[in-house]
Design an enzyme around this catalytic site. Structure first.
Site, short mmCIF file in Angstrom:
data_model
loop_
_atom_site.label_atom_id
_atom_site.label_comp_id
_atom_site.label_asym_id
_atom_site.label_seq_id
_atom_site.Cartn_x
_atom_site.Cartn_y
_atom_site.Cartn_z
N CYS A 71 0.83 -1.21 0.00
CA CYS A 71 0.00 0.00 0.00
C CYS A 71 0.86 1.26 0.00
CB CYS A 71 -0.95 0.00 1.20
SG CYS A 71 -0.16 -0.36 2.78
N HIS B 81 -2.60 5.45 6.37
CA HIS B 81 -1.24 5.97 6.41
C HIS B 81 -1.25 7.41 5.91
CE1 HIS B 81 0.14 1.88 6.90
NE2 HIS B 81 -0.15 1.51 5.68
#
Lengths: 335, 335, 335, 335
Positions: B141, B221
């Site tokens: 990711c 994130h």
């Protein structure tokens, strides 16, 4: 003819109530309000809601942000039969004179004091008390959760005394300024807590005592409940299994915490809304004449079906059974 | 004829990949696997997926839990053209011999080392490198987020050096045993971090250096990026605006943190999946020859479109433009 | 004769400054102030500090709570040579006229704008600039951390450009109303951040650019720093090892996060105060002409020695070397 | 002559017990053990403890890390009269044969099952039961907190039934790998919880039922307690005020959460250790024959005085009154 509904305050509760009302055949959302032209306001417009400004003097802010509005809350009130007030705590009471002046019925949320309305409401507990009323208060998420659980147990057992400890999520997931980052807060410190009195606004005959805490999580509240009663566990479990607004889950299936419950809900409904009380099957036990239970309450969603039912009761569109059935079916609340 | 796909590991990534594959016209999910008969396994069956047991010797566990299975992973591999391995980190590599023996192509996730596959993959960065390959690794990711951003910037500017600081959510939302409850963890402590090398597996010519930390949140994130470059801010902004897999948001609309971004996503897609890099418009600036940007990455969802594109590349079903277009349209990724 | 010191605002910073001042031979605390008679006020009295009321009209509150006070801030100012203002952000500037009227020197904290004082101060960076001044501002915890680190590196290397990413604890440990419970917040969103300008108030010649985020933790800030420079890693490490206000720690010893650093500090000092920059030894590396480093900053304590040194500079009690040595020895800051 | 004490496991509990034992005149720490040469091991040496290796085959690790050790646990056991086992849960039981073979008495912590020892121990509840015993188990932090509170109430009221809900910090502050980041976990789900049985190991005649949850905080546990009893609130408050191991605090003084309690403790003792039950004065109320109370328990520190008292009981060094008085005075536990 459909009941015309305004949602004053298209925020955490308001946006869910608007969507739920729009799923009903006997009511429709005429407009929703916002105080700021933020992403939630833009989403409301994108979803097709007619947007009105909750604080009239702020209309320019919306124009500047190029968010299309149809007018102010005052304009909206002229077009509706009932307003569902989803303002922040205490603001609902301030809005009441406006509703009275406009001659519309109004529903308030549980953040308001009970005397703001003629009756406090929970569908399972006291649907009929709201029939034909002009001002109704849907009780808070915690009270709704307790009122439902107790109502179901009462239907098959003789309830003597209820004790409940509420472990509350400190803020909703979208909040990023307030909180409790690392700690546990008794809220209130003075015991027993006022929540018991709030339960009695919908279940006046129940002997109940409560304690409450805030903890650093955003997802759900959790209630530890014990009920002194005369009754059989199997009858209680059967009654809980039978009530659509109760969802029984099992630790065996991997439901070890509210984190797992929300993971499950993300697969089921938009916004991971859980309209049901989520009760752990393994927590249910009778020990020395006392029923034990642990339930999780999705504070953002649980009062949504109650707001829909409250509208039906106020306009006498249906009786309790039928209203709850219609609401449940439209929202995917089922066994 | 559709490409027949197995998803080995119907967990956080696997369930999303399965749903995404099923939305494509040129591929179909033949079956998915689970290691345990938990609520996710039951949901898979409820959604209509044929369920297989990932660890053959555990088949009795499923029978005992009354979860219907069609067989084991070995049975499933006989029926498919490609397996998307969504096992936990390192398990993918252990599974590879099984795929080779069954003669099926395989996609691995970014938790595996790059040498598990013939090529590491990101659709924007190097789609063509995966054409016709048998073993492809979709990068993680964080790497996906960086590779996309850099690819778009590179298309309109001369990129000299990239510096990125990754502030990572410590665990996914469903996790309730691991974590970091109160603290900040440099991960790794030894600098620069290995993430830069991983970006080079899909963008080998980029000069990049990275640093990474873990913090106690579950949602997304966040990357702080600075890029020394020759180029104009307006061109870069235009390129970002043009790329569907980049979503530009504005603090002015109320997007003050990842908490608000997720609140928005809850309105848009089931599971609040965000397949796009979410870039703050106000963060974009060029200062002394250096582009600044802050982006948020939804770690559960961002690699999903890449897995779909990887299948198309491996079977040469479409070229890059067409594949990304098909994937984007099916998943609601649009401008 | 000792310099007579008032601490206006006996809170997080104020109580630490008071204790530190009292450990010096050339200064003494004449009194401290509080706005409320809470447990911190009671502790101040218990520890022997003379207590004054920061907001004169609230004196009755203290009497009612039976907390002994000596008078108000106005009474206190008559007895001192210098006041260390540790009020909440912005309140310091409001207090300044009061200090001017009383004819006392004053130190402000980093939450105030730089123009509140004649000079912004960090002992390592610019001690001499504060000599003889009447109004000095000790820069914030983050700026102090950066200024110290850069000063040490500058002493042995030719610093060309500094880049720093600050990952900030969202609230102090005692806070239980504000926060960010689950999310990451770019703060500010607009880049580069203002922190670089603040560093330049004490290190005007440094080319620096900064980015900052808030995360849900209470313990420490963490800085990811990279510095383009001409210099040798061994010289830099030696200089860091040599400076008492830098504490080098190692992941090998189990320091994996700020949680472990605080665990260590709990063994060393009351309130687990860490007056030093805590730098991870393994993070130090030079890569393509750029020094990398990760440091943790205890936001509650790091500015305490700087306040003491600022007093010495303002009254010309000692030169930089001597002042820092006296402060370090008294506070247990040593190699 | 002093009782010679070994502390096997110089971690969260062990380091506190070692320091407490060393403050007593009738006992001394001969040595402590560690399994790894980390910063805690180095601190032990720095503080003057003789260090031994808990897992003999790891002695090289210590040598390699240049941490001076005196030998292994086996060497240490030869020099002592009693070992306080502060190993992680379940490891204590594994160590027992070693203690038996060495012919030393041993104290285990509450993470072990009760049958590991001849008696479970809480000073207030059952000091005399441990007199002369060879194997004693000091009950867990939660059980210690409940046992103390109930013991004090029992001394002035007729206790009929105790109900307690424990809201537990999920991990200790130093932990950075495990946790629950965002959620609430019933632990156990199956009710009532086993904690009630553990209280009965030291208070066998008490009718008690318990429920427990884990929440994402590190600082303290919080107990919501209700006790059906015959008695007067004023007597109970007086008894609580009189018992040094109970600390009464007041919301009025600013104690709104465990975050504030720890802030206070940081001013009082190294490591902010709170050896006392911290009871909110405002929470104390009798409602319909039931006493309500909320108390906070510092899980890292509360069992420390109990370990010291257990040694005195096992060696019959003092009777209950005298032992508790000596322990309290040495640790600063006072009214």
């Amino acid at each position: 003819m459909k009941v015309k509904v305004a949602v004053n305050g298209y925020g955490t509760i308001g946006k869910r109530v608007a969507d739920a009302v729009n799923l009903q055949k006997d009511m429709e959302v005429v407009g929703v309000t916002k105080t700021k032209p933020d992403f939630e306001a833009k989403l409301a417009v994108k979803k097709g809601y007619k947007l009105y400004v909750a604080i009239p003097e702020r209309i320019e802010l919306f124009e500047k942000a190029e968010v299309k509005v149809e007018g102010t809350i005052d304009d909206l009130l002229e077009k509706v039969d009932v307003v569902v007030d989803c303002s922040p705590n205490k603001v609902g009471a301030e809005n009441k004179p406006k509703y009275e002046k406009a001659g519309v019925k109004a529903i308030f949320q549980g953040g308001e004091k009970s005397h703001v309305a003629e009756v406090s409401f929970n569908a399972l507990a006291n649907y009929d008390d709201a029939r034909g009323k002009n001002f109704v208060r849907v009780v808070s998420c915690n009270t709704t959760g307790l009122a439902r659980f107790i109502s179901v147990v009462k239907s098959v057992a003789d309830v003597k005394k209820v004790r409940a400890t509420m472990i509350r999520r400190v803020v909703d997931p979208k909040e990023d300024k307030k909180g409790l980052v690392n700690g546990i807060m008794p809220d209130p410190v003075r015991l027993p807590s006022h929540h018991a009195e709030d339960v009695k606004t919908v279940l006046p005959d129940v002997n109940i005592v409560t304690t409450a805490f805030k903890v650093p999580t955003t997802l759900m509240h959790v209630h530890g409940i014990s009920i002194e009663l005369d009754g059989k566990l199997e009858d209680i479990v059967a009654a809980l299994e039978d009530e659509p607004r109760i969802m029984l889950i099992s630790e065996e299936d991997g439901f070890t915490s509210t984190a797992k419950i929300i993971e499950y809900a993300r697969e089921l409904r938009m916004r991971y809304d859980i309209f049901e009380n989520v009760v752990w099957r393994e927590s249910l036990a009778i020990h020395e004449g006392e029923l034990f239970a642990v339930q999780a309450i999705h504070q953002e969603a649980i009062v949504v079906p109650e707001n829909v039912d409250a509208i039906r009761a106020m306009f006498e569109l249906a009786d309790k059974e039928e209203s709850m059935k219609l609401t449940n079916e439209s929202l995917g609340i089922k066994k």
